[in-house]
Design a protein around this motif. Sequence first.
Motif, PDB file in Angstrom:
ATOM      1  N   ILE A  70       0.830  -1.208   0.000  1.00 16.51           N
ATOM      2  CA  ILE A  70       0.000   0.000   0.000  1.00 16.51           C
ATOM      3  C   ILE A  70       0.863   1.257   0.000  1.00 16.51           C
ATOM      4  O   ILE A  70       0.491   2.268  -0.607  1.00 16.51           O
ATOM      5  CB  ILE A  70      -1.053   0.003   1.136  1.00 16.51           C
ATOM      6  CG1 ILE A  70      -2.095   1.099   0.886  1.00 16.51           C
ATOM      7  CG2 ILE A  70      -0.417   0.157   2.489  1.00 16.51           C
ATOM      8  CD1 ILE A  70      -2.836   1.010  -0.429  1.00 16.51           C
ATOM      9  N   TYR A  94      -0.316   3.560  -2.854  1.00 17.27           N
ATOM     10  CA  TYR A  94      -1.342   4.436  -2.290  1.00 17.27           C
ATOM     11  C   TYR A  94      -1.719   5.535  -3.286  1.00 17.27           C
ATOM     12  O   TYR A  94      -0.859   6.169  -3.893  1.00 17.27           O
ATOM     13  CB  TYR A  94      -0.845   5.085  -0.995  1.00 17.27           C
ATOM     14  CG  TYR A  94      -1.795   6.136  -0.478  1.00 17.27           C
ATOM     15  CD1 TYR A  94      -2.917   5.775   0.243  1.00 17.27           C
ATOM     16  CD2 TYR A  94      -1.588   7.486  -0.745  1.00 17.27           C
ATOM     17  CE1 TYR A  94      -3.809   6.725   0.708  1.00 17.27           C
ATOM     18  CE2 TYR A  94      -2.471   8.448  -0.287  1.00 17.27           C
ATOM     19  CZ  TYR A  94      -3.579   8.065   0.436  1.00 17.27           C
ATOM     20  OH  TYR A  94      -4.468   9.013   0.883  1.00 17.27           O
ATOM     21  N   TYR A 138      -4.799   8.587  -3.217  1.00 18.94           N
ATOM     22  CA  TYR A 138      -5.920   9.171  -2.491  1.00 18.94           C
ATOM     23  C   TYR A 138      -7.220   8.904  -3.252  1.00 18.94           C
ATOM     24  O   TYR A 138      -7.285   9.081  -4.463  1.00 18.94           O
ATOM     25  CB  TYR A 138      -5.699  10.675  -2.314  1.00 18.94           C
ATOM     26  CG  TYR A 138      -6.778  11.349  -1.516  1.00 18.94           C
ATOM     27  CD1 TYR A 138      -6.913  11.077  -0.159  1.00 18.94           C
ATOM     28  CD2 TYR A 138      -7.661  12.236  -2.112  1.00 18.94           C
ATOM     29  CE1 TYR A 138      -7.903  11.676   0.591  1.00 18.94           C
ATOM     30  CE2 TYR A 138      -8.656  12.844  -1.360  1.00 18.94           C
ATOM     31  CZ  TYR A 138      -8.774  12.562  -0.010  1.00 18.94           C
ATOM     32  OH  TYR A 138      -9.762  13.157   0.726  1.00 18.94           O
ATOM     33  N   HIS A 181      -6.771   3.885  -3.608  1.00 23.22           N
ATOM     34  CA  HIS A 181      -6.181   2.732  -2.915  1.00 23.22           C
ATOM     35  C   HIS A 181      -5.641   3.196  -1.565  1.00 23.22           C
ATOM     36  O   HIS A 181      -4.672   3.952  -1.531  1.00 23.22           O
ATOM     37  CB  HIS A 181      -5.032   2.127  -3.728  1.00 23.22           C
ATOM     38  CG  HIS A 181      -5.327   1.970  -5.184  1.00 23.22           C
ATOM     39  ND1 HIS A 181      -6.278   1.094  -5.657  1.00 23.22           N
ATOM     40  CD2 HIS A 181      -4.832   2.590  -6.260  1.00 23.22           C
ATOM     41  CE1 HIS A 181      -6.334   1.194  -6.980  1.00 23.22           C
ATOM     42  NE2 HIS A 181      -5.469   2.092  -7.365  1.00 23.22           N
ATOM     43  N   HIS A 182      -6.270   2.745  -0.474  1.00 26.83           N
ATOM     44  CA  HIS A 182      -5.746   3.093   0.846  1.00 26.83           C
ATOM     45  C   HIS A 182      -5.671   1.889   1.799  1.00 26.83           C
ATOM     46  O   HIS A 182      -5.255   2.028   2.929  1.00 26.83           O
ATOM     47  CB  HIS A 182      -6.550   4.237   1.488  1.00 26.83           C
ATOM     48  CG  HIS A 182      -7.953   3.866   1.852  1.00 26.83           C
ATOM     49  ND1 HIS A 182      -8.984   3.903   0.950  1.00 26.83           N
ATOM     50  CD2 HIS A 182      -8.480   3.433   3.013  1.00 26.83           C
ATOM     51  CE1 HIS A 182     -10.094   3.513   1.546  1.00 26.83           C
ATOM     52  NE2 HIS A 182      -9.818   3.222   2.791  1.00 26.83           N
ATOM     53  N   ALA A 205      -4.316  -0.144   6.858  1.00 26.47           N
ATOM     54  CA  ALA A 205      -4.805   1.103   6.275  1.00 26.47           C
ATOM     55  C   ALA A 205      -3.648   2.087   6.171  1.00 26.47           C
ATOM     56  O   ALA A 205      -2.793   2.154   7.055  1.00 26.47           O
ATOM     57  CB  ALA A 205      -5.912   1.695   7.142  1.00 26.47           C
ATOM     58  N   HIS A 206      -3.640   2.845   5.081  1.00 31.48           N
ATOM     59  CA  HIS A 206      -2.640   3.889   4.852  1.00 31.48           C
ATOM     60  C   HIS A 206      -3.260   5.231   5.232  1.00 31.48           C
ATOM     61  O   HIS A 206      -4.411   5.501   4.871  1.00 31.48           O
ATOM     62  CB  HIS A 206      -2.243   3.898   3.372  1.00 31.48           C
ATOM     63  CG  HIS A 206      -1.090   4.772   3.057  1.00 31.48           C
ATOM     64  ND1 HIS A 206      -1.190   6.139   2.993  1.00 31.48           N
ATOM     65  CD2 HIS A 206       0.198   4.473   2.774  1.00 31.48           C
ATOM     66  CE1 HIS A 206      -0.020   6.651   2.686  1.00 31.48           C
ATOM     67  NE2 HIS A 206       0.847   5.648   2.552  1.00 31.48           N
ATOM     68  N   HIS A 253      -4.388   9.049   5.109  1.00 32.29           N
ATOM     69  CA  HIS A 253      -4.658  10.020   4.049  1.00 32.29           C
ATOM     70  C   HIS A 253      -3.839  11.276   4.314  1.00 32.29           C
ATOM     71  O   HIS A 253      -3.443  11.540   5.450  1.00 32.29           O
ATOM     72  CB  HIS A 253      -6.152  10.359   4.010  1.00 32.29           C
ATOM     73  CG  HIS A 253      -7.017   9.211   3.604  1.00 32.29           C
ATOM     74  ND1 HIS A 253      -6.870   8.550   2.406  1.00 32.29           N
ATOM     75  CD2 HIS A 253      -8.038   8.597   4.246  1.00 32.29           C
ATOM     76  CE1 HIS A 253      -7.769   7.584   2.316  1.00 32.29           C
ATOM     77  NE2 HIS A 253      -8.495   7.593   3.435  1.00 32.29           N
ATOM     78  N   CYS A 286       1.093   3.226   8.620  1.00 33.88           N
ATOM     79  CA  CYS A 286      -0.051   2.345   8.391  1.00 33.88           C
ATOM     80  C   CYS A 286      -0.417   1.651   9.699  1.00 33.88           C
ATOM     81  O   CYS A 286       0.404   1.547  10.611  1.00 33.88           O
ATOM     82  CB  CYS A 286       0.291   1.280   7.354  1.00 33.88           C
ATOM     83  SG  CYS A 286       0.629   1.909   5.701  1.00 33.88           S
TER      84      CYS A 286
END
Length: 142
Positions: A22, A26, A28, A31-32, A84-85, A87, A95
């Motif tokens: 990710i 990644y 915005y 893909h997060h 999760a990455h 934002h 992450c």
Amino acid sequence: MLNVKPLEERDYELIKAAEEVIEKNYRYERHHIGAAVRTKTGKVFAAVHVEANIGRITVCAEAMALGKSISEGEHNFETFVAVAHPHPHENIENCWVVPPCGMCRELISDYGKETEVILPYNGEIVKCNVMELLPEKYRSEF
């Protein structure tokens, strides 16, 4: 209360694989979430989720990793993890591990009731059997 197990070194390596995929991919609003699966042969497959403007057709990262594994001939799964990455507008640097959504719990269990899932629980990162997360799983036969 879940029957959880502590993580092993190779579980941390699986988390790292999800983070790497990710972090590399990644985008915005595209893909997060990254996920990784380790098969019973020890191979690791990682993928990102595919966001869609219509949320219902979004494909989760766990499903993408599962499909990638199956496409490479690996059909027996040991452990899944998703991360999760952050934002750009969030004040978060790294992450973090996230639990699978309900549909992913169903999907993972469809492909292996003995599969383990890494997730946050009571302030710790642990693993448990997917069936712990899916009591009274749907069955088409009675």
